[in-house]
Scaffold this active site. Structure first.
Site, mmCIF file in Angstrom:
data_model
loop_
_atom_site.group_PDB
_atom_site.id
_atom_site.type_symbol
_atom_site.label_atom_id
_atom_site.label_comp_id
_atom_site.label_asym_id
_atom_site.label_seq_id
_atom_site.Cartn_x
_atom_site.Cartn_y
_atom_site.Cartn_z
ATOM 1 N N GLY A 105 0.830 -1.198 -0.155
ATOM 2 C CA GLY A 105 0.002 0.048 -0.009
ATOM 3 C C GLY A 105 0.856 1.034 0.088
ATOM 4 N N LEU A 108 5.026 0.744 -3.828
ATOM 5 C CA LEU A 108 6.174 -0.296 -4.455
ATOM 6 C C LEU A 108 5.711 -1.241 -5.120
ATOM 7 C CD1 LEU A 108 8.297 -0.202 -0.980
ATOM 8 C CD2 LEU A 108 9.012 0.909 -3.231
ATOM 9 N N GLY A 109 4.436 -1.415 -5.504
ATOM 10 C CA GLY A 109 3.978 -2.418 -6.624
ATOM 11 C C GLY A 109 3.425 -3.618 -5.960
ATOM 12 N N ALA A 113 3.064 -7.379 -7.501
ATOM 13 C CA ALA A 113 4.050 -8.460 -7.421
ATOM 14 C C ALA A 113 3.320 -9.659 -6.757
ATOM 15 C CB ALA A 113 4.992 -7.843 -6.124
ATOM 16 N N ASP A 154 2.731 -1.582 -13.410
ATOM 17 C CA ASP A 154 3.045 -2.220 -12.208
ATOM 18 C C ASP A 154 3.298 -3.666 -12.301
ATOM 19 O OD1 ASP A 154 2.612 0.318 -11.156
ATOM 20 O OD2 ASP A 154 1.363 -0.319 -9.417
HETATM 21 C C1 MEV Z 1 0.508 3.251 -9.720
HETATM 22 O O1 MEV Z 1 1.783 2.634 -9.387
HETATM 23 C C2 MEV Z 1 0.833 4.024 -10.959
HETATM 24 C C3 MEV Z 1 -0.570 4.780 -11.672
HETATM 25 O O2 MEV Z 1 0.030 5.272 -12.609
HETATM 26 C C4 MEV Z 1 -1.649 3.968 -11.900
HETATM 27 C C5 MEV Z 1 -1.383 2.890 -12.974
HETATM 28 O O3 MEV Z 1 -0.553 3.183 -13.788
HETATM 29 O O4 MEV Z 1 -2.274 2.136 -13.289
HETATM 30 C C6 MEV Z 1 -0.823 5.800 -10.359
#
Ligand code: MEV
Length: 327
Positions: A105, A108-109, A113, A154
């Site tokens: 949250g 950091l993905g 992941a 991500d």
């Molecule tokens: C979230 O890590 C990245 C955003 O650009 C959302 C997305 O690309 O889906 C905020």
């Protein structure tokens, strides 16, 4: 161990977006890097209900670092979507467990992941191997439950690691900078919902379409210049581009006081540039501290300056043959 048979295993990297978050949702390129922190998943078949022992490992369903599908409706829906994507897999007697060192949250993905690690483990269990298109289809089905309209950046970073340029239309394009570089990641201490932050940017786009279009085009230019800077190892230039992207993101309403403080502090401690990374609204800041191989002195200064203000962080190097160094 009542009924445990073969296993599937999968791993995936966490990610940092260096430039282009939010803009990437609207088709603009983003620049993302995989980091060595990540998640690992194990998948196995458990015995029929009557034979099951009370052992937690014999419980079917998904457990992601202590959150189990039996107790979490969104997690259960995302897992069901992942299993149903592509060639459906029955989940009744399937157990999947995820563990690792990625903070959830915070940008950091974590979600991507987890999705990629689970998809890899399930594909390995069922098919003896994890083909990229199948893993990607399952991971995107999961991401859509959590994020509504994910760009896929991500997931691509979790799948590939390394440095990638990503667009919705063209997907990921991995590239190798000639030299490694070092980043510090600072935790604001608060989390934000990606879906809520994406919705906030969509509101601005509706309210001020001409300004937003012009700024999207600018972000596209920043990403192109950043890739060129990385390819020429011009890190001071890359830092300036990060700073400009942070200015645009702040104008889109996704920065916070804590993000601003972390960025300012990092620059004052010698970082070449700093910005939020991911959806913003909290989460993490990424600071470019310089080339790898200076014994981490610049990184240490940034992490100490953050720590004096009560913010935690870690450093990570990106590029060939580097391992993450934790503070
Ligand atoms: C979230 O890590 C990245 C955003 O650009 C959302 C997305 O690309 O889906 C905020």
């Amino acid at each position: 161990m009542g009924g445990e048979r073969q296993r599937g295993e999968g791993r995936a990297s966490g990610k940092l977006i260096l430039l282009g978050e939010h803009a990437v949702v609207y088709g603009v390129p983003a620049l993302a890097v995989g980091i060595s922190r990540g998640l690992e998943a194990r998948a196995w078949r458990v015995a029929a209900r009557a034979e099951r022992s009370a052992a937690p490992d014999a419980r079917p369903g998904l457990d992601v670092i202590g959150r189990h599908t039996s107790e979490d409706a969104t997690l259960a829906a995302a897992y069901a979507a992942l299993l149903a994507a592509g060639e459906p897999v029955a989940g009744d007697d399937l157990a999947v467990r995820v563990h690792g060192d990625l903070t959830p949250g915070v940008g950091l993905g974590f979600s991507a992941a987890a999705a990629v690690a689970i998809a890899r483990a399930v594909e390995s269990l069922v098919h003896g191997g994890a083909a990229v298109p199948a893993v990607q289809a399952r991971a995107m089905a999961w991401e859509r439950v959590f994020h509504g309209n994910p760009s896929g950046v991500d997931t691509a970073a979790a799948l590939l690691g390394g440095c990638i340029r990503y667009t919705r239309a063209e997907g990921p394009r991995p590239f190798d900078p000639p030299a490694c570089f070092e980043l510090c990641v600072g935790f604001t201490g608060t989390a934000a919902s990606t879906a809520a932050m994406v919705a906030r940017v969509a509101e601005l786009r509706n309210a001020e379409p001409a300004r937003f279009e012009a700024e999207l085009a600018e972000v596209g230019g920043l990403v192109a210049q950043a890739i060129a800077a990385l390819e020429r190892s011009e890190l001071a230039r890359l830092g300036a581009l990060l700073d400009r992207n942070q200015g645009l993101l702040a104008g889109w309403g996704v920065s916070t006081d804590a993000i601003d403080v972390l960025c300012r502090t990092a620059r004052a401690a010698g970082a070449l540039g700093a910005k939020l990374s991911g959806s913003g609204g909290g989460g993490v800041v990424v600071a470019l501290v310089g080339p790898g191989g200076d014994d981490g002195r610049a990184a240490t200064r940034v992490l100490e300056a953050w720590r004096r203000l009560g913010f935690g962080g870690f450093r990570t190097a990106v590029g060939a043959g580097v391992a993450e160094a934790k503070e």
